[in-house]
Design an enzyme around this catalytic site. Structure first.
Site, mmCIF file in Angstrom:
data_model
loop_
_atom_site.group_PDB
_atom_site.id
_atom_site.type_symbol
_atom_site.label_atom_id
_atom_site.label_comp_id
_atom_site.label_asym_id
_atom_site.label_seq_id
_atom_site.Cartn_x
_atom_site.Cartn_y
_atom_site.Cartn_z
ATOM 1 N N SER A 31 -3.348 0.148 2.929
ATOM 2 C CA SER A 31 -4.562 0.621 2.250
ATOM 3 C C SER A 31 -5.046 -0.376 1.199
ATOM 4 O O SER A 31 -6.075 -0.187 0.568
ATOM 5 C CB SER A 31 -4.265 1.971 1.573
ATOM 6 O OG SER A 31 -3.214 1.806 0.614
ATOM 7 N N HIS A 37 8.612 -5.378 -1.293
ATOM 8 C CA HIS A 37 8.997 -4.172 -2.040
ATOM 9 C C HIS A 37 10.441 -3.761 -1.817
ATOM 10 O O HIS A 37 10.805 -2.623 -2.069
ATOM 11 C CB HIS A 37 8.044 -3.025 -1.680
ATOM 12 C CG HIS A 37 6.637 -3.303 -2.113
ATOM 13 N ND1 HIS A 37 5.552 -2.579 -1.667
ATOM 14 C CD2 HIS A 37 6.118 -4.247 -2.959
ATOM 15 C CE1 HIS A 37 4.442 -3.052 -2.214
ATOM 16 N NE2 HIS A 37 4.763 -4.070 -2.999
ATOM 17 N N ASP A 61 11.410 -0.610 5.513
ATOM 18 C CA ASP A 61 12.181 -0.355 6.734
ATOM 19 C C ASP A 61 12.590 -1.686 7.370
ATOM 20 O O ASP A 61 12.120 -2.747 6.971
ATOM 21 C CB ASP A 61 11.361 0.529 7.719
ATOM 22 C CG ASP A 61 10.087 -0.152 8.247
ATOM 23 O OD1 ASP A 61 9.013 0.465 8.182
ATOM 24 O OD2 ASP A 61 10.174 -1.307 8.712
HETATM 25 N N1 APR Z 1 -1.937 1.954 12.651
HETATM 26 C C1 APR Z 1 -2.456 1.125 11.703
HETATM 27 N N2 APR Z 1 -2.769 1.522 10.444
HETATM 28 C C2 APR Z 1 -2.551 2.813 10.153
HETATM 29 C C3 APR Z 1 -2.025 3.744 11.079
HETATM 30 C C4 APR Z 1 -1.712 3.256 12.379
HETATM 31 N N3 APR Z 1 -1.203 4.056 13.329
HETATM 32 N N4 APR Z 1 -1.928 4.949 10.462
HETATM 33 C C5 APR Z 1 -2.380 4.769 9.195
HETATM 34 N N5 APR Z 1 -2.760 3.497 9.013
HETATM 35 C C6 APR Z 1 -3.291 2.852 7.812
HETATM 36 C C7 APR Z 1 -4.036 3.762 6.870
HETATM 37 O O1 APR Z 1 -5.408 3.855 7.237
HETATM 38 C C8 APR Z 1 -3.845 3.037 5.541
HETATM 39 O O2 APR Z 1 -4.839 2.043 5.367
HETATM 40 O O3 APR Z 1 -2.170 2.383 7.082
HETATM 41 C C9 APR Z 1 -2.492 2.365 5.698
HETATM 42 C C10 APR Z 1 -1.380 3.081 4.943
HETATM 43 O O4 APR Z 1 -1.669 2.976 3.567
HETATM 44 P P1 APR Z 1 -0.567 3.466 2.511
HETATM 45 O O5 APR Z 1 -0.044 4.784 2.959
HETATM 46 O O6 APR Z 1 -1.182 3.320 1.159
HETATM 47 O O7 APR Z 1 0.638 2.417 2.690
HETATM 48 P P2 APR Z 1 0.746 0.959 2.081
HETATM 49 O O8 APR Z 1 -0.611 0.307 2.009
HETATM 50 O O9 APR Z 1 1.798 0.256 2.835
HETATM 51 O O10 APR Z 1 1.277 1.251 0.584
HETATM 52 C C11 APR Z 1 1.553 0.133 -0.200
HETATM 53 O O11 APR Z 1 2.411 1.583 -1.928
HETATM 54 O O12 APR Z 1 3.627 3.399 -2.596
HETATM 55 C C12 APR Z 1 3.649 2.031 -2.463
HETATM 56 O O13 APR Z 1 5.575 0.728 -2.240
HETATM 57 C C13 APR Z 1 4.734 1.589 -1.520
HETATM 58 O O14 APR Z 1 4.725 -0.338 -0.091
HETATM 59 C C14 APR Z 1 3.989 0.817 -0.444
HETATM 60 C C15 APR Z 1 2.683 0.448 -1.132
#
Ligand code: APR
Length: 237
Positions: free
Chosen positions: A182, A106, A91
């Site tokens: 995550s 990414h 984004d």
């Molecule tokens: N504030 C902070 N952290 C949050 C919130 C919030 N309001 N809500 C959720 N989280 C945390 C979750 O606990 C988790 O650790 O954000 C993290 C989201 O993890 P993912 O959904 O796995 O997203 P991300 O880590 O960005 O994924 C990495 O995976 O699918 C690929 O390319 C995609 O860039 C992405 C990559």
């Protein structure tokens, strides 16, 4: 006086409070779509129209949301620190919040480029990438060279061209901050290991973090509240 360097790695959690769903939380994107169908180079070769629809929908959604207080707090840190934002997010909310040095590991949702017809690697040159804002691309929308246009996104199975730039930013950082990821997807998830042996690493996440390292301090909160805590810690130094 020279500003201290701050490297900020963000993931989907930093945009959660803007209303953009994360990937792996309950009801996240990967609960409603199969990653291999909508975010992999094999998926593109199998069914490009499905993938174009997936990213067209996410681009339309992006037009309706705005940066939250966490994006803005990260941008404001540039007043006191030499900040590099390294984001896994596609984004444009860090840009719209005012951050000025952003490494999109990414890719970027608002950008497109010709697909690579000559190899499965899908190599590309930066000058063929262009911004369509919140618009759409469809099968038959071709680049000047006649190739089908595709989202400028790094899919599973593809290289992460900006990882060296990101590593350099972490290696030279005096402080590292990680917000809302995550730490499941490499090489982004391994970036913290490049921080100096005495570089403090703060992680803002409401859930447990899957890494343990003496340099890490976990701020167990959502991004907006966690940024307030982080700024208090910085001001107490
Ligand atoms: N504030 C902070 N952290 C949050 C919130 C919030 N309001 N809500 C959720 N989280 C945390 C979750 O606990 C988790 O650790 O954000 C993290 C989201 O993890 P993912 O959904 O796995 O997203 P991300 O880590 O960005 O994924 C990495 O995976 O699918 C690929 O390319 C995609 O860039 C992405 C990559």
């Amino acid at each position: 006086m020279k500003k201290k360097k701050l490297a900020v790695l963000t993931g989907a959690g930093v945009s959660a409070e803007s209303g953009i769903s994360t990937f792996r939380d309950s009801d996240g994107l990967w609960e409603n779509y199969r990653v291999e169908d909508v975010a992999s180079i094999e998926g593109w070769h199998r069914n490009p129209a499905l993938m174009l629809d997936f990213y067209n929908a996410r681009r339309r959604e992006l037009a309706t949301v705005k940066p939250n207080a966490a994006h803005i707090a990260i941008a404001e840190l540039e007043n006191e620190y030499d900040v590099t934002v390294i984001t896994q997010n596609v984004d444009n909310l860090h840009e719209r919040a005012g951050s000025t040095r952003i490494i999109h590991l990414h890719g970027e949702l608002t950008k497109v480029r010709p697909e690579d017809r000559y190899s499965d690697r899908d190599g590309f040159s930066e000058e063929t990438v262009f911004d369509i804002g919140y618009g759409e691309i469809h099968m038959g929308d071709l680049a000047p060279d006649g190739a089908q246009l595709r989202p400028h996104i790094v899919w599973f199975g593809e290289a992460v061209p900006k990882i060296e730039q990101a590593i350099a930013a972490v290696e030279s950082a005096d402080i590292m901050l990680i917000v809302g990821t995550s730490l499941q997807v490499y090489p982004a998830a391994g970036l913290y290991r490049y921080a100096g042996w005495d570089t403090p690493i703060y992680i803002i996440d409401p859930k447990d973090v899957p890494v343990s390292d003496p340099r890490i301090r976990h701020i167990r909160n959502v991004a907006t509240k966690g940024m307030e805590e982080f700024k208090k810690i910085l001001n107490s130094k």
